[in-house]
Design an enzyme around this catalytic site. Structure first.
Site, PDB file in Angstrom:
ATOM      1  N   ASN A 172       4.381   2.619  -0.832  1.00  0.00           N
ATOM      2  CA  ASN A 172       3.336   2.195  -1.229  1.00  0.00           C
ATOM      3  C   ASN A 172       3.027   0.612  -0.998  1.00  0.00           C
ATOM      4  O   ASN A 172       1.783   0.123  -0.755  1.00  0.00           O
ATOM      5  CB  ASN A 172       3.484   2.254  -2.906  1.00  0.00           C
ATOM      6  CG  ASN A 172       3.098   3.476  -3.519  1.00  0.00           C
ATOM      7  OD1 ASN A 172       2.302   4.191  -2.698  1.00  0.00           O
ATOM      8  ND2 ASN A 172       3.402   3.753  -4.548  1.00  0.00           N
ATOM      9  N   TYR A 223       1.196  12.140 -16.185  1.00  0.00           N
ATOM     10  CA  TYR A 223       0.610  12.511 -15.096  1.00  0.00           C
ATOM     11  C   TYR A 223       1.778  13.053 -14.113  1.00  0.00           C
ATOM     12  O   TYR A 223       1.604  13.868 -13.293  1.00  0.00           O
ATOM     13  CB  TYR A 223      -0.067  11.171 -14.409  1.00  0.00           C
ATOM     14  CG  TYR A 223      -1.437  10.896 -14.814  1.00  0.00           C
ATOM     15  CD1 TYR A 223      -1.489   9.826 -15.493  1.00  0.00           C
ATOM     16  CD2 TYR A 223      -2.771  11.618 -14.626  1.00  0.00           C
ATOM     17  CE1 TYR A 223      -2.817   9.552 -16.197  1.00  0.00           C
ATOM     18  CE2 TYR A 223      -3.605  11.401 -15.106  1.00  0.00           C
ATOM     19  CZ  TYR A 223      -3.822  10.154 -16.019  1.00  0.00           C
ATOM     20  OH  TYR A 223      -5.154   9.875 -16.489  1.00  0.00           O
ATOM     21  N   LYS A 229      10.079   4.987  -1.599  1.00  0.00           N
ATOM     22  CA  LYS A 229       9.170   5.070  -2.333  1.00  0.00           C
ATOM     23  C   LYS A 229       8.416   3.699  -2.623  1.00  0.00           C
ATOM     24  O   LYS A 229       7.166   3.903  -2.422  1.00  0.00           O
ATOM     25  CB  LYS A 229       9.446   5.582  -3.720  1.00  0.00           C
ATOM     26  CG  LYS A 229       8.491   5.402  -4.803  1.00  0.00           C
ATOM     27  CD  LYS A 229       7.383   6.416  -4.251  1.00  0.00           C
ATOM     28  CE  LYS A 229       6.038   6.163  -5.310  1.00  0.00           C
ATOM     29  NZ  LYS A 229       4.921   7.382  -4.979  1.00  0.00           N
ATOM     30  N   ARG A 239       1.021   0.823   2.349  1.00  0.00           N
ATOM     31  CA  ARG A 239      -0.240   1.278   2.216  1.00  0.00           C
ATOM     32  C   ARG A 239      -1.103  -0.019   1.529  1.00  0.00           C
ATOM     33  O   ARG A 239      -2.143  -0.091   2.261  1.00  0.00           O
ATOM     34  CB  ARG A 239      -0.396   2.444   1.252  1.00  0.00           C
ATOM     35  CG  ARG A 239      -1.852   3.129   0.825  1.00  0.00           C
ATOM     36  CD  ARG A 239      -1.737   4.314   0.172  1.00  0.00           C
ATOM     37  NE  ARG A 239      -2.989   4.880  -0.427  1.00  0.00           N
ATOM     38  CZ  ARG A 239      -3.866   5.210   0.348  1.00  0.00           C
ATOM     39  NH1 ARG A 239      -3.514   5.696   1.899  1.00  0.00           N
ATOM     40  NH2 ARG A 239      -4.860   5.933   0.163  1.00  0.00           N
ATOM     41  N   GLY A 298      -6.307  -0.868  -7.390  1.00  0.00           N
ATOM     42  CA  GLY A 298      -6.034  -0.529  -8.653  1.00  0.00           C
ATOM     43  C   GLY A 298      -5.101   0.184  -8.696  1.00  0.00           C
ATOM     44  O   GLY A 298      -4.260   0.645  -7.766  1.00  0.00           O
ATOM     45  N   ARG A 302       5.317  11.535  -5.921  1.00  0.00           N
ATOM     46  CA  ARG A 302       4.371  11.078  -4.642  1.00  0.00           C
ATOM     47  C   ARG A 302       2.924  11.753  -5.010  1.00  0.00           C
ATOM     48  O   ARG A 302       2.271  12.068  -4.219  1.00  0.00           O
ATOM     49  CB  ARG A 302       4.933  11.367  -3.345  1.00  0.00           C
ATOM     50  CG  ARG A 302       6.252  11.058  -3.000  1.00  0.00           C
ATOM     51  CD  ARG A 302       6.614  11.488  -1.891  1.00  0.00           C
ATOM     52  NE  ARG A 302       6.745  10.616  -0.588  1.00  0.00           N
ATOM     53  CZ  ARG A 302       7.007  10.767   0.868  1.00  0.00           C
ATOM     54  NH1 ARG A 302       7.331  12.154   0.742  1.00  0.00           N
ATOM     55  NH2 ARG A 302       7.050  10.166   1.448  1.00  0.00           N
ATOM     56  N   ARG A 314      -6.390   3.050 -14.812  1.00  0.00           N
ATOM     57  CA  ARG A 314      -5.271   2.048 -15.029  1.00  0.00           C
ATOM     58  C   ARG A 314      -5.555   0.770 -13.886  1.00  0.00           C
ATOM     59  O   ARG A 314      -5.529   0.877 -12.833  1.00  0.00           O
ATOM     60  CB  ARG A 314      -3.910   2.825 -14.592  1.00  0.00           C
ATOM     61  CG  ARG A 314      -3.762   3.650 -15.872  1.00  0.00           C
ATOM     62  CD  ARG A 314      -2.507   4.642 -15.621  1.00  0.00           C
ATOM     63  NE  ARG A 314      -2.717   5.693 -14.593  1.00  0.00           N
ATOM     64  CZ  ARG A 314      -1.720   6.370 -13.858  1.00  0.00           C
ATOM     65  NH1 ARG A 314      -0.359   6.259 -14.147  1.00  0.00           N
ATOM     66  NH2 ARG A 314      -2.119   7.142 -12.950  1.00  0.00           N
ATOM     67  N   ARG A 336     -18.058  -0.781  -2.166  1.00  0.00           N
ATOM     68  CA  ARG A 336     -17.303   0.236  -1.219  1.00  0.00           C
ATOM     69  C   ARG A 336     -18.231   0.728  -0.210  1.00  0.00           C
ATOM     70  O   ARG A 336     -17.878   2.049   0.478  1.00  0.00           O
ATOM     71  CB  ARG A 336     -16.993   1.439  -2.331  1.00  0.00           C
ATOM     72  CG  ARG A 336     -16.379   0.924  -3.617  1.00  0.00           C
ATOM     73  CD  ARG A 336     -14.806   0.725  -3.278  1.00  0.00           C
ATOM     74  NE  ARG A 336     -14.221   0.417  -4.236  1.00  0.00           N
ATOM     75  CZ  ARG A 336     -12.803  -0.092  -4.367  1.00  0.00           C
ATOM     76  NH1 ARG A 336     -12.001   0.216  -3.019  1.00  0.00           N
ATOM     77  NH2 ARG A 336     -11.943  -0.480  -5.304  1.00  0.00           N
ATOM     78  N   CYS A 380       0.476   2.255  -9.240  1.00  0.00           N
ATOM     79  CA  CYS A 380       1.448   2.061  -8.216  1.00  0.00           C
ATOM     80  C   CYS A 380       1.399   1.273  -7.139  1.00  0.00           C
ATOM     81  O   CYS A 380       2.272   0.304  -7.170  1.00  0.00           O
ATOM     82  CB  CYS A 380       1.288   3.590  -7.362  1.00  0.00           C
ATOM     83  SG  CYS A 380       1.098   4.978  -8.608  1.00  0.00           S
TER      84      CYS A 380
HETATM   85  N1  SAJ Z   1      -7.968   1.546  -1.760  1.00  0.00           N
HETATM   86  C1  SAJ Z   1      -8.672   0.679  -0.978  1.00  0.00           C
HETATM   87  N2  SAJ Z   1      -8.807   1.245   0.469  1.00  0.00           N
HETATM   88  C2  SAJ Z   1      -8.286   2.216   1.121  1.00  0.00           C
HETATM   89  C3  SAJ Z   1      -7.599   2.966   0.134  1.00  0.00           C
HETATM   90  C4  SAJ Z   1      -7.193   2.890  -1.257  1.00  0.00           C
HETATM   91  O1  SAJ Z   1      -9.218  -0.376  -1.590  1.00  0.00           O
HETATM   92  O2  SAJ Z   1      -8.265   2.394   2.143  1.00  0.00           O
HETATM   93  C5  SAJ Z   1      -7.776   1.260  -3.273  1.00  0.00           C
HETATM   94  C6  SAJ Z   1      -8.245   2.482  -4.005  1.00  0.00           C
HETATM   95  O3  SAJ Z   1      -9.867   2.075  -4.233  1.00  0.00           O
HETATM   96  C7  SAJ Z   1      -7.543   2.225  -5.369  1.00  0.00           C
HETATM   97  C8  SAJ Z   1      -5.987   1.766  -4.771  1.00  0.00           C
HETATM   98  O4  SAJ Z   1      -6.411   1.279  -3.360  1.00  0.00           O
HETATM   99  O5  SAJ Z   1      -8.248   1.207  -6.234  1.00  0.00           O
HETATM  100  C9  SAJ Z   1      -5.118   3.019  -4.740  1.00  0.00           C
HETATM  101  O6  SAJ Z   1      -5.668   3.824  -4.136  1.00  0.00           O
HETATM  102  P1  SAJ Z   1      -4.672   5.028  -3.621  1.00  0.00           P
HETATM  103  O7  SAJ Z   1      -5.359   6.031  -2.851  1.00  0.00           O
HETATM  104  O8  SAJ Z   1      -3.439   4.390  -2.955  1.00  0.00           O
HETATM  105  O9  SAJ Z   1      -4.110   5.935  -4.733  1.00  0.00           O
HETATM  106  P2  SAJ Z   1      -2.834   5.738  -5.625  1.00  0.00           P
HETATM  107  O10 SAJ Z   1      -2.481   4.438  -5.862  1.00  0.00           O
HETATM  108  O11 SAJ Z   1      -3.217   7.003  -6.602  1.00  0.00           O
HETATM  109  O12 SAJ Z   1      -1.921   6.773  -4.717  1.00  0.00           O
HETATM  110  C10 SAJ Z   1      -0.675   6.091  -4.145  1.00  0.00           C
HETATM  111  C11 SAJ Z   1      -0.436   6.942  -2.824  1.00  0.00           C
HETATM  112  N3  SAJ Z   1       0.483   6.254  -2.043  1.00  0.00           N
HETATM  113  C12 SAJ Z   1       0.655   6.322  -0.805  1.00  0.00           C
HETATM  114  O13 SAJ Z   1      -0.293   7.011  -0.336  1.00  0.00           O
HETATM  115  C13 SAJ Z   1       1.656   5.719   0.088  1.00  0.00           C
HETATM  116  C14 SAJ Z   1       0.120   8.310  -3.604  1.00  0.00           C
HETATM  117  O14 SAJ Z   1       0.567   9.037  -2.387  1.00  0.00           O
HETATM  118  C15 SAJ Z   1       1.463   7.737  -4.512  1.00  0.00           C
HETATM  119  O15 SAJ Z   1       1.812   9.099  -4.769  1.00  0.00           O
HETATM  120  C16 SAJ Z   1       0.840   6.926  -5.770  1.00  0.00           C
HETATM  121  O16 SAJ Z   1       0.408   5.825  -4.981  1.00  0.00           O
HETATM  122  C17 SAJ Z   1       1.995   6.816  -6.580  1.00  0.00           C
HETATM  123  O17 SAJ Z   1       2.069   7.366  -7.465  1.00  0.00           O
HETATM  124  O18 SAJ Z   1       2.910   6.102  -6.148  1.00  0.00           O
END
Ligand code: SAJ
Length: 493
Positions: free
Chosen positions: A237, A26, A233, A240, A288, A180, A369, A448, A291
């Site tokens: 995450n 990816y 980095k 978040r 999930g 990112r 994943r 959700r 990251c």
């Molecule tokens: N989720 C929630 N509530 C929210 C946001 C997300 O429950 O308000 C859940 C989602 O359903 C999902 C998980 O969290 O299961 C992750 O969601 P995500 O939107 O964070 O998606 P990722 O993990 O693919 O993306 C994150 C992002 N990191 C940040 O925004 C800091 C993305 O920018 C990164 O590039 C990615 O990790 C990575 O590759 O590290």
């Protein structure tokens, strides 16, 4: 021998012309395609081991096809273009790293055992060994994978020096430039997000800036040290994940207090201006992906690897790890809501039928994943439920039959649980779903906040929703009685 030597070596080599990307996944595939589409770079090689599980990618990529599942706007066209122009090719021959001026590593860095903070760096180490074996004087090596702070200056540098017999920062350049990206917008994220670039020294940072600047459209380069880049980095995450955990904890509190989290969120979110940012995220059925589920542990491990003196409240756990625990708890909370719902419906849960809507970890994607749905399904199976799973995007998943028809999935179900926020679930028709379940009081558990509770309650459902303390104790509609009342003639006045 010192850094100036590297500067001279690189000046003699001239600008970066040939680039390589190790790891066709990816992160690696969109990056390689963008490098190849840059006129500054003459040729790009994508390196992929010809293994039984992923060797198929080599031929696909050399036909200009993307092996990535799911919609990736622009990627297929870009691959066709750079392959037809002879600017990109994929190869299992790692000795061709000799031809390159720069090579990046975009390899997964999961955790073997988060509890003891033991990462599985086996794939990354193998990639570093391959790179070290074939790099020449002045080559730039960049780690794009998310790694524990201290890895670039530590393990990676050691492996590269051991394999190459050369000194990093003196005879070759080394940097960390973390990815990112998010599935569904890989090219856009690489071009438009600012790029953190951290060299082990200034010359390495400068060389890495030369590599990444041409592929950015809106994004700008943010240079810093390699270790600061690693912390940036893993911390972004972790933050978040922490924000999501805060929303989840507040949602659990709202359920306990009988109020609607989303009213509260609107209220909190309304306090704006004067530099006040209240980035309150969304609670849900779980976190999930590849990251957020591991980067907290990389950050935690960084403190140990870098052996810093951490001044922290005695005996108190890391709030970052606690946040991980709260987010990991949410599939269990979905299970508890399911059990409570069945109890309200007067249905014995032994042998009950559950329909899970959503297997992907992210809405409107096919990426499963570390999906929270798996944890939830395992809890149901362990408790004796029969379980069916529906997902509109995920094609297959080891050991889990994924149905494409919502009708077949909810047919005869006692409980319907929404685990992923796919847009199509917003249009679920409660009367149709109720009909298909064949139950008087089917249970619907919304992980959700995607459906309207009142519509389902009006159709005799027992409703449970994360953060919906205002609805979770609702009066169960007695449709039979209201139908009977509707049929009764209105007595003449
Ligand atoms: N989720 C929630 N509530 C929210 C946001 C997300 O429950 O308000 C859940 C989602 O359903 C999902 C998980 O969290 O299961 C992750 O969601 P995500 O939107 O964070 O998606 P990722 O993990 O693919 O993306 C994150 C992002 N990191 C940040 O925004 C800091 C993305 O920018 C990164 O590039 C990615 O990790 C990575 O590759 O590290």
């Amino acid at each position: 021998m010192n850094m100036d030597d590297l500067k001279k070596i690189i000046e003699r080599k001239g600008p970066i012309r040939k680039v390589g990307v190790i790891g066709m996944g990816y992160v690696g595939i969109p990056a390689a395609a963008l490098f190849a589409d840059c006129r500054q770079f003459e040729h790009v090689l994508g390196f992929q081991r010809d293994s039984p599980s992923s060797g198929y990618k080599i031929d696909m990529l050399n036909r200009g096809e993307s092996p990535l599942k799911g919609e990736e706007p622009g990627l297929e066209d870009l691959l066709k273009k750079v392959v037809s122009e002879g600017r990109f090719e994929c190869t299992p021959d790692f000795s061709r790293i000799r031809e390159l001026d720069a090579v990046t590593l975009a390899i997964q860095t999961p955790f073997k055992n988060p509890k003891d903070l033991v990462p599985d760096f086996s794939a990354l180490t193998e990639g570093l060994r391959m790179a070290g074996k074939y790099i020449r004087y002045g080559t730039l090596v960049v780690i794009e994978s998310t790694v524990t702070p201290g890895t670039t200056m530590g393990m990676a540098k050691e492996v590269l020096e051991e394999e190459s017999g050369m000194k990093a920062g003196v005879e070759f350049a080394l940097a960390h430039a973390p990815e990112r990206v998010m599935v569904g917008r890989l090219l856009k994220n690489i071009q438009e997000h600012d790029r953190i670039v951290g060299g082990i020294d200034e010359v390495s940072t400068k060389r890495a800036v030369e590599l990444y600047s041409p592929i950015l459209t809106k994004g700008k380069i943010i240079p810093m040290s390699a270790t600061a880049a690693e912390v940036t980095k893993t911390a972004e995450n972790t933050f978040r994940d922490l924000q999501i955990a805060a929303a989840n904890e507040l949602a659990l509190y709202c359920e306990a207090m009988g109020i609607n989290f989303y009213d509260v969120r609107t209220g909190i979110d309304s306090l704006k201006g004067e530099g006040i940012t209240r980035a309150i995220l969304w609670p849900g059925a779980g976190v999930g992906g590849h990251c957020l589920t591991k980067d907290t542990y990389h950050l935690e491990r960084g403190v140990k690897v870098l052996n810093g003196h951490l001044d922290y409240p005695e005996g108190k756990d890391s709030m970052f790890v606690l946040a991980r625990n709260i987010n990991d708890f949410m599939p269990r909370h979905m299970f508890n809501l399911t059990v409570q719902g069945l109890k309200r419906a007067g249905k014995n849960r032994k042998g009950a039928r559950a329909a899970i809507l959503g297997w992907a970890f992210l809405s409107n994607s096919d990426d499963a994943r570390n999906t929270p749905s798996e944890t939830f399904r395992d809890l149901l199976l362990l408790d004796g439920f029969e379980v069916k799973v529906h997902d509109p995007y995920v094609e297959k998943y080891p050991g889990v039959p994924i149905l494409r028809s919502i009708e077949h999935t909810v047919e005869g179900a006692d409980v319907v649980a929404i685990m992923t926020g796919h847009s199509q679930y917003k249009d679920l028709d409660p009367a149709v779903i109720r009909e298909l379940t064949g139950k008087e009081h089917p249970v619907i558990v919304d992980g959700r906040n995607i459906i309207d509770p009142d519509q389902f309650i009006a159709q005799g459902f027992v409703y449970k929703g994360i953060g919906r303390g205002d609805k979770n104790g609702h009066r169960i509609a007695d449709l039979a009685r209201s139908r009977k009342m509707a049929e009764e003639p209105i007595p003449a006045a």
